[in-house]
Design a protein around this motif. Structure first.
Motif, mmCIF file in Angstrom:
data_model
loop_
_atom_site.group_PDB
_atom_site.id
_atom_site.type_symbol
_atom_site.label_atom_id
_atom_site.label_comp_id
_atom_site.label_asym_id
_atom_site.label_seq_id
_atom_site.Cartn_x
_atom_site.Cartn_y
_atom_site.Cartn_z
ATOM 1 N N LEU A 12 0.703 -1.435 0.264
ATOM 2 C CA LEU A 12 -0.485 -0.346 0.366
ATOM 3 C C LEU A 12 0.853 1.296 -0.031
ATOM 4 O O LEU A 12 0.486 2.449 -0.619
ATOM 5 C CB LEU A 12 -1.122 0.061 1.259
ATOM 6 N N ASN A 13 2.500 1.492 0.336
ATOM 7 C CA ASN A 13 3.144 2.335 0.674
ATOM 8 C C ASN A 13 3.436 2.225 -1.263
ATOM 9 O O ASN A 13 4.570 3.043 -0.897
ATOM 10 C CB ASN A 13 4.143 2.184 1.446
ATOM 11 N N GLY A 14 2.927 1.318 -1.893
ATOM 12 C CA GLY A 14 3.896 1.778 -2.687
ATOM 13 C C GLY A 14 5.876 0.947 -3.028
ATOM 14 O O GLY A 14 6.357 0.891 -3.792
ATOM 15 N N ILE A 15 5.774 0.064 -2.412
ATOM 16 C CA ILE A 15 6.696 -0.662 -1.944
ATOM 17 C C ILE A 15 7.440 -2.333 -2.855
ATOM 18 O O ILE A 15 5.617 -2.426 -2.668
ATOM 19 C CB ILE A 15 7.328 -0.528 -0.602
ATOM 20 N N LEU A 31 -6.969 1.076 -17.634
ATOM 21 C CA LEU A 31 -6.327 1.413 -18.047
ATOM 22 C C LEU A 31 -6.399 2.804 -16.547
ATOM 23 O O LEU A 31 -7.648 3.940 -17.713
ATOM 24 C CB LEU A 31 -6.023 1.617 -19.073
ATOM 25 N N TYR A 32 -5.194 2.947 -16.407
ATOM 26 C CA TYR A 32 -5.837 5.055 -16.305
ATOM 27 C C TYR A 32 -4.551 5.176 -17.115
ATOM 28 O O TYR A 32 -3.329 5.107 -17.654
ATOM 29 C CB TYR A 32 -5.350 4.374 -14.320
ATOM 30 N N LYS A 33 -4.993 7.220 -16.328
ATOM 31 C CA LYS A 33 -3.617 7.840 -16.709
ATOM 32 C C LYS A 33 -1.760 7.396 -15.702
ATOM 33 O O LYS A 33 -2.486 7.680 -14.273
ATOM 34 C CB LYS A 33 -4.462 9.006 -16.705
ATOM 35 N N LYS A 34 -1.240 7.940 -16.670
ATOM 36 C CA LYS A 34 0.202 8.153 -15.926
ATOM 37 C C LYS A 34 -0.331 10.245 -14.855
ATOM 38 O O LYS A 34 -0.507 10.583 -15.195
ATOM 39 C CB LYS A 34 1.324 7.915 -16.619
ATOM 40 N N PRO A 35 0.514 10.278 -14.161
ATOM 41 C CA PRO A 35 2.544 8.807 -13.770
ATOM 42 C C PRO A 35 1.108 7.693 -12.003
ATOM 43 O O PRO A 35 0.139 8.436 -12.213
ATOM 44 C CB PRO A 35 2.882 10.171 -12.846
ATOM 45 N N THR A 36 2.285 6.755 -12.649
ATOM 46 C CA THR A 36 1.653 5.968 -11.801
ATOM 47 C C THR A 36 1.378 6.153 -10.465
ATOM 48 O O THR A 36 2.962 6.214 -9.745
ATOM 49 C CB THR A 36 2.822 4.105 -12.116
ATOM 50 N N PHE A 92 0.984 4.064 -6.919
ATOM 51 C CA PHE A 92 1.065 3.040 -6.438
ATOM 52 C C PHE A 92 0.594 3.025 -5.215
ATOM 53 O O PHE A 92 -0.016 2.219 -4.399
ATOM 54 C CB PHE A 92 3.262 3.117 -6.216
ATOM 55 N N LYS A 93 0.822 4.092 -4.750
ATOM 56 C CA LYS A 93 -0.788 4.203 -3.197
ATOM 57 C C LYS A 93 -2.089 4.063 -3.748
ATOM 58 O O LYS A 93 -2.580 4.242 -2.557
ATOM 59 C CB LYS A 93 -0.041 5.516 -2.407
ATOM 60 N N ARG A 94 -2.446 4.055 -5.006
ATOM 61 C CA ARG A 94 -4.164 3.894 -5.470
ATOM 62 C C ARG A 94 -4.410 5.007 -5.246
ATOM 63 O O ARG A 94 -5.356 4.698 -4.241
ATOM 64 C CB ARG A 94 -4.128 2.131 -5.520
ATOM 65 N N LYS A 95 -4.072 6.023 -4.559
ATOM 66 C CA LYS A 95 -4.637 8.037 -3.955
ATOM 67 C C LYS A 95 -5.447 8.269 -4.632
ATOM 68 O O LYS A 95 -6.815 8.676 -4.340
ATOM 69 C CB LYS A 95 -4.079 8.372 -3.939
ATOM 70 N N LYS A 96 -5.198 8.107 -6.514
ATOM 71 C CA LYS A 96 -5.431 9.707 -6.840
ATOM 72 C C LYS A 96 -5.470 8.722 -8.578
ATOM 73 O O LYS A 96 -5.285 9.336 -8.930
ATOM 74 C CB LYS A 96 -5.106 10.746 -7.337
ATOM 75 N N LEU A 97 -6.945 8.108 -8.194
ATOM 76 C CA LEU A 97 -6.851 7.471 -9.649
ATOM 77 C C LEU A 97 -7.216 7.507 -11.264
ATOM 78 O O LEU A 97 -8.787 8.600 -10.620
ATOM 79 C CB LEU A 97 -7.157 6.129 -9.683
#
Length: 154
Positions: free
Chosen positions: A44-47, A123-128, A130-135
């Motif tokens: 969840l932290n993008g690690i 499919l989502y817009k970049k930037p990726t 990883f925390k899935r907060k602002k998709l």
């Protein structure tokens, strides 16, 4: 690109996941140069929870699809992935004018989506993110990443 890793050794009672990346739908699929997909497993932290893998460059481009048909071996037993983990797929392509490889869009699969068979993911817009907060979805058109999952259990 092309840093695919072999399947891990099996362990009794543990499940391994192979994801076949079939194709991705994009409105300008034909214009993408040397497209490939970077696959990562993040918490969840993008690690990173596993080594990052890149597919080889796509097999072919046809209509609105870039075809890969490549197997990715997820480098951790499914049971050992943390609850909020997700598998990310970043679609990358080369931009000659800027002379670098850029991420065009990304998709991800969460743990409750791990089950055998075909799956299509948005499919989502970049930037990726990883925390899935602002998709933000890439497009209103029905374009997806097409995957097929195989679970291997001893």
């Amino acid at each position: 690109p092309g840093t695919l890793l072999p399947r891990l050794p099996s362990e009794p009672g543990m499940t391994l996941l192979t994801i076949n990346i079939e194709k991705i739908g994009l409105k300008d699929a034909g214009q993408c140069i040397d497209p490939y997909i970077t696959v990562s497993v993040k918490d969840l932290n993008g690690i990173d929870l596993t080594p990052v893998q890149d597919t080889p460059v796509a097999l072919r481009k046809e209509d609105m699809y870039v075809h890969f048909n490549v197997d990715i071996e997820i480098q951790k037993h499914v049971e050992k992935l943390s609850k909020g983990a997700a598998i990310f797929f970043e679609f990358k392509h080369y931009k000659p004018k800027k002379r670098f490889t850029s991420t065009k869009c990304f998709a991800f699969m969460e743990m409750d989506e791990i089950k055998p068979g075909a799956i299509v993911i948005e499919l989502y817009k970049k930037p990726t993110d990883f925390k899935r907060k602002k998709l933000q979805l890439l497009t209103k058109k029905p374009l997806y990443l097409h995957l097929h999952q195989t679970l291997h259990k001893e």
